[in-house]
Design a protein around this motif. Structure first.
Motif, short mmCIF file in Angstrom:
data_model
loop_
_atom_site.label_atom_id
_atom_site.label_comp_id
_atom_site.label_asym_id
_atom_site.label_seq_id
_atom_site.Cartn_x
_atom_site.Cartn_y
_atom_site.Cartn_z
N TRP A 177 43.51 40.33 20.51
CA TRP A 177 43.77 39.08 19.86
C TRP A 177 42.64 39.05 18.83
CZ3 TRP A 177 44.57 35.39 24.82
CH2 TRP A 177 45.69 35.91 25.38
N SER A 178 42.60 37.90 18.03
CA SER A 178 41.75 37.59 17.00
C SER A 178 40.26 37.28 17.64
CB SER A 178 41.95 36.40 16.14
OG SER A 178 41.99 35.32 16.88
N ASP A 179 39.44 37.55 16.74
CA ASP A 179 37.81 37.40 17.21
C ASP A 179 37.95 35.77 17.64
OD1 ASP A 179 37.47 39.86 16.55
OD2 ASP A 179 35.94 39.29 14.78
N ALA A 180 38.28 34.92 17.05
CA ALA A 180 38.47 33.74 17.63
C ALA A 180 38.85 33.36 18.74
CB ALA A 180 38.99 32.63 16.46
N ALA A 181 40.10 34.00 19.19
CA ALA A 181 40.75 33.77 20.54
C ALA A 181 39.97 34.25 21.60
CB ALA A 181 42.08 34.60 20.49
N VAL A 182 39.40 35.49 21.29
CA VAL A 182 38.50 36.24 22.18
C VAL A 182 37.16 35.33 22.70
CG1 VAL A 182 36.99 38.17 22.74
CG2 VAL A 182 38.92 38.45 21.39
N LEU A 183 36.75 34.76 21.63
CA LEU A 183 35.27 34.02 21.89
C LEU A 183 35.86 32.83 22.62
CD1 LEU A 183 33.46 34.40 18.54
CD2 LEU A 183 32.82 35.16 20.92
N ILE A 184 37.00 32.25 22.33
CA ILE A 184 37.52 30.93 23.27
C ILE A 184 37.92 31.17 24.64
CG2 ILE A 184 39.49 29.40 23.28
CD1 ILE A 184 39.89 29.33 20.26
N LEU A 207 38.51 35.37 33.39
CA LEU A 207 38.03 36.38 33.32
C LEU A 207 39.30 37.57 32.92
CD1 LEU A 207 35.89 38.65 33.04
CD2 LEU A 207 35.93 38.83 35.49
N LEU A 208 40.27 37.31 33.43
CA LEU A 208 41.65 37.93 33.27
C LEU A 208 41.88 37.57 32.01
CD1 LEU A 208 43.57 37.94 36.68
CD2 LEU A 208 42.28 39.75 35.58
N LEU A 209 42.25 36.65 31.46
CA LEU A 209 42.54 36.11 30.21
C LEU A 209 41.53 36.79 29.02
CD1 LEU A 209 44.55 34.33 28.60
CD2 LEU A 209 42.73 32.23 28.65
N THR A 210 40.26 36.74 29.19
CA THR A 210 39.36 37.45 28.30
C THR A 210 39.46 38.91 28.29
OG1 THR A 210 37.79 35.96 29.03
CG2 THR A 210 36.83 37.70 27.69
N SER A 211 39.89 39.49 29.54
CA SER A 211 40.34 40.96 29.27
C SER A 211 41.50 41.34 28.62
CB SER A 211 40.44 41.47 30.80
OG SER A 211 39.30 41.28 31.56
N ALA A 212 42.48 40.38 28.65
CA ALA A 212 43.95 40.27 27.87
C ALA A 212 43.57 40.11 26.50
CB ALA A 212 44.80 39.32 28.45
N ALA A 213 42.64 39.42 26.11
CA ALA A 213 42.40 39.17 24.60
C ALA A 213 41.77 40.27 24.14
CB ALA A 213 41.51 37.98 24.39
N LEU A 214 40.94 41.22 24.99
CA LEU A 214 40.34 42.57 24.25
C LEU A 214 41.49 43.51 24.32
CD1 LEU A 214 36.82 42.72 26.11
CD2 LEU A 214 37.48 42.23 23.44
N ALA A 215 42.32 43.55 25.49
CA ALA A 215 43.36 44.70 25.40
C ALA A 215 44.43 44.42 24.61
CB ALA A 215 43.85 44.62 27.07
N ALA A 253 36.42 47.18 35.01
CA ALA A 253 35.40 46.39 35.62
C ALA A 253 35.59 45.04 35.62
CB ALA A 253 33.82 46.59 34.71
N ALA A 254 36.14 44.52 34.48
CA ALA A 254 36.58 43.01 34.64
C ALA A 254 37.64 42.69 35.35
CB ALA A 254 36.98 42.55 33.02
N VAL A 255 38.56 43.40 35.62
CA VAL A 255 39.73 43.44 36.51
C VAL A 255 39.49 43.30 37.69
CG1 VAL A 255 42.24 44.04 37.01
CG2 VAL A 255 41.30 44.15 34.84
N THR A 256 38.61 44.26 38.08
CA THR A 256 38.02 44.26 39.57
C THR A 256 37.27 43.17 39.85
OG1 THR A 256 37.78 46.69 39.39
CG2 THR A 256 36.77 45.66 41.19
N ALA A 257 36.39 42.79 38.86
CA ALA A 257 35.59 41.50 39.09
C ALA A 257 36.19 40.09 39.31
CB ALA A 257 34.66 41.50 38.01
N ALA A 258 37.49 40.15 38.54
CA ALA A 258 38.34 39.02 38.66
C ALA A 258 38.80 38.92 40.29
CB ALA A 258 39.42 38.97 37.72
N GLY A 259 39.16 40.26 40.73
CA GLY A 259 39.65 40.18 42.00
C GLY A 259 38.63 39.82 42.99
N LEU A 260 37.33 40.25 42.87
CA LEU A 260 36.42 39.78 43.71
C LEU A 260 36.21 38.25 43.77
CD1 LEU A 260 33.97 42.81 43.36
CD2 LEU A 260 35.11 42.24 45.33
N VAL A 287 31.69 47.45 26.91
CA VAL A 287 33.17 47.21 26.99
C VAL A 287 33.67 46.68 25.45
CG1 VAL A 287 35.01 45.85 28.01
CG2 VAL A 287 33.37 46.91 29.40
N PHE A 288 32.69 45.63 25.02
CA PHE A 288 33.18 45.23 23.82
C PHE A 288 33.08 46.44 22.56
CE2 PHE A 288 33.56 40.97 25.76
CZ PHE A 288 34.06 40.14 25.00
N ASN A 289 31.98 47.11 22.85
CA ASN A 289 32.04 47.98 21.86
C ASN A 289 33.01 48.96 21.79
OD1 ASN A 289 29.71 47.39 20.38
ND2 ASN A 289 28.49 48.36 21.82
#
Length: 416
Positions: A100-107, A89-97, A168-175, A36-38
Motif C-alpha cells: 500500500w502507499s506510504d500514507a496508508a501504511v502510516l495511517i 497490527l494485522l492491518l499494518t502487516s497487510a499494508a506492508l505485504a 513476527a507481526a502476525v504471531t504478535a497479533a495472535g498473542l 521488517v520495514f527495510n
C-alpha cells in the motif's frame, strides 16, 4: 461464565502471567520493526512509524479518558484494547505485504499506536489495583513483563527466524488475542472514582503542570523528556547496526538489554537505600553515555556490551522516576503526575527523538554506487551509514542531559 465479585483479588500467578503475555507481543513487533520495514522497501518510514507512538501519547489519554467517563471496568477496557491492537497490527502487516502507499501504511501504524499504547498502562493499573503492598510486590511482578519481552525476542530469532519478516507481526497479533482471553480470568474490577465534568486539562493531566513550580520536580520531569530524545535511537538504529555487522538473530541480541533490566529491578530497592536519589538518577544517564560510546566503536563485541548495559541506563532513571513520584508527590496528584510524565516522555521526548534521530541517521548515511562488470547492468546503489559519527552525536546529546541534571537537581539530605 459469571463475573467475579468486585472485591475479588487476582492471584500473583495470574498477574504475573498477564504482565508476561502483554509484554511478549510488544517485544516481538517493536524490536524487529526497523528491519521488517527495510525488508519491504519502507526503511524511510521507520522514524515516522516510531513517531506514531509519540503522537499517540498525546491522543490516547483522551481516548481512554472518554471510556473511563462511561464507567467501564479496566478489565473490559483492556479486553477491547487488546482485540483492537491485534486487528490493527494485522492491518499494518497487510499494508506492508500488499505494498500500500506510504500514507496508508502510516495511517495503519498510527491506528495501531493509538490502541496499543494505552493497553500497557491499563494492564499496569489492573495489577496495581490487585496488590496489598505495591512498593514491595510490584517490582518482582514487573520483572515478569521484562521476561515476556525477552522471550518474545527469542521466539522471533530462534523459533520463527523472522527478524526481518512479517511473520513476527502476525504471531504478535495472535498473542494479543491470548491477552484478551486472559481478561476473562481476572476479577471484574470496578472503575475508579470518575469526575463527571472533567476539563480538557484534567483529562490530559495538564493540571499537574503546577507541580513544576517545585525545582526538583521540574528538573526530574524535564530531564525525563530530554533523556528520551537520545534514548529513542536505541531500538530503531541498534538493530540496523547489528544487521550491518552481519548479525542474523538480531531480536535475540537486542534482548540482552532486558537481562540487566530484570537484574536492576531486583536490586533497585537496596541501591536506593544505600545511595542518594540524585546519584541513582545520575548513574542511569551516565551509563547511557558509556553505552552509546560503545556503539560508536562499531564492533560487534562493543555493540553487544552496549546493548547489555541498556537495562541499567533505562531502569536507574525511569523506574526510579516512578518511585520518586510515588514518594515525593501528594497522593491526590500522583495519577496526574504519572500522566504528565508519560506525555513528556512518550510524547515530547520520543517524538523529538524519533524524528530528530531519523534526520541525523540520514545525515550520516551516504548512497554509494557499486560498479558491476561491463557485461552486467548499471551499477548497484548501496547505502552506507557512518555509525561512529551517528553514535558520537547521540553521546554528545546524552552527555549534555547528564550535565544538566547534575547541575540543576538538588535533592534533599539523606536524613530526610
Amino acid at each position: 461464565m459469571s463475573n467475579p465479585a468486585p472485591d475479588a483479588k487476582a492471584s500473583r500467578k495470574s498477574l504475573a502471567t498477564l504482565f508476561f503475555c502483554t509484554a511478549m507481543p510488544m517485544g516481538m513487533w517493536s524490536v524487529p520493526l526497523s528491519n521488517v520495514f527495510n525488508a519491504h522497501g519502507r526503511g524511510h518510514l521507520v522514524p515516522w512509524v516510531f513517531a506514531t507512538t509519540a503522537t499517540a501519547a498525546f491522543i490516547s489519554p483522551l481516548f481512554v479518558g472518554a471510556m473511563a467517563d462511561q464507567k467501564h471496568s479496566p478489565v473490559l477496557l483492556l479486553r477491547w484494547l487488546t482485540a483492537a491492537t491485534s486487528l490493527t497490527l494485522l492491518l499494518t502487516s497487510a499494508a506492508l505485504a500488499w505494498a500500500w502507499s506510504d500514507a496508508a501504511v502510516l495511517i495503519c501504524a498510527q491506528a495501531l499506536a493509538l490502541v496499543a499504547l494505552p493497553a500497557w498502562s491499563v494492564t499496569s493499573s489492573i495489577v496495581f489495583s490487585q496488590l496489598h503492598d505495591a512498593k514491595a510486590q510490584f517490582g518482582p511482578l514487573r520483572a515478569w513483563a521484562t521476561g515476556g519481552w525477552m522471550v518474545g525476542c527469542w521466539v522471533v530469532s530462534f523459533v520463527l527466524r523472522a527478524d526481518a519478516s512479517l511473520l513476527a507481526a502476525v504471531t504478535a497479533a495472535g498473542l494479543w488475542l491470548v491477552v484478551m482471553a486472559l481478561t476473562w480470568k481476572l476479577p471484574m474490577i470496578p472503575p475508579g472514582e470518575v469526575v463527571q465534568h472533567r476539563t480538557w486539562k484534567q483529562i490530559l493531566g495538564l493540571d499537574a503542570l503546577g507541580l513544576l513550580v517545585h525545582r526538583d520536580h521540574r528538573v526530574v520531569f524535564l530531564t525525563a523528556a530530554l533523556y528520551c530524545i537520545p534514548l529513542a535511537a536505541f531500538y530503531p538504529y541498534t538493530s540496523r547496526q547489528l544487521h550491518d555487522l552481519g548479525v542474523e538473530n538480531i531480536s535475540a541480541v537486542m534482548s540482552l538489554g532486558q537481562t540487566t533490566e530484570v537484574l536492576v529491578m531486583l536490586i533497585l530497592a537496596n541501591v536506593m537505600a544505600r545511595f542518594r536519589l540524585k546519584w541513582v538518577f545520575f548513574s542511569g544517564i551516565a551509563i547511557c553515555v558509556v553505552r552509546f560510546s560503545l556503539n560508536a566503536l562499531n564492533s560487534l563485541p562493543a555493540v553487544m556490551l552496549g546493548t547489555f548495559m541498556h537495562g541499567f541506563a533505562y531502569t536507574l532513571y525511569f523506574i526510579t522516576t516512578q518511585i520518586y513520584l510515588e514518594e515525593r508527590i501528594d497522593p491526590k496528584w500522583r495519577v496526574r503526575a504519572q500522566a504528565l510524565l508519560a506525555m513528556l516522555m512518550s510524547g515530547v521526548g520520543n517524538l523529538l527523538g524519533y524524528l530528530g534521530g531519523g534526520w541525523w541517521y540520514d545525515a550520516c548515511t551516504t548512497v554509494v554506487d557499486v560498479p558491476w562488470p561491463w557485461w552486467c547492468p548499471p551499477s548497484l546503489t548501496v547505502k552506507i551509514t557512518d555509525w561512529p559519527r551517528f553514535w558520537w552525536g547521540e553521546v554528545g546529546l546524552t552527555a549534555v542531559v547528564c550535565v544538566f541534571f547534575a547541575v540543576a537537581y538538588r535533592g534533599r539530605p539523606r536524613t530526610q
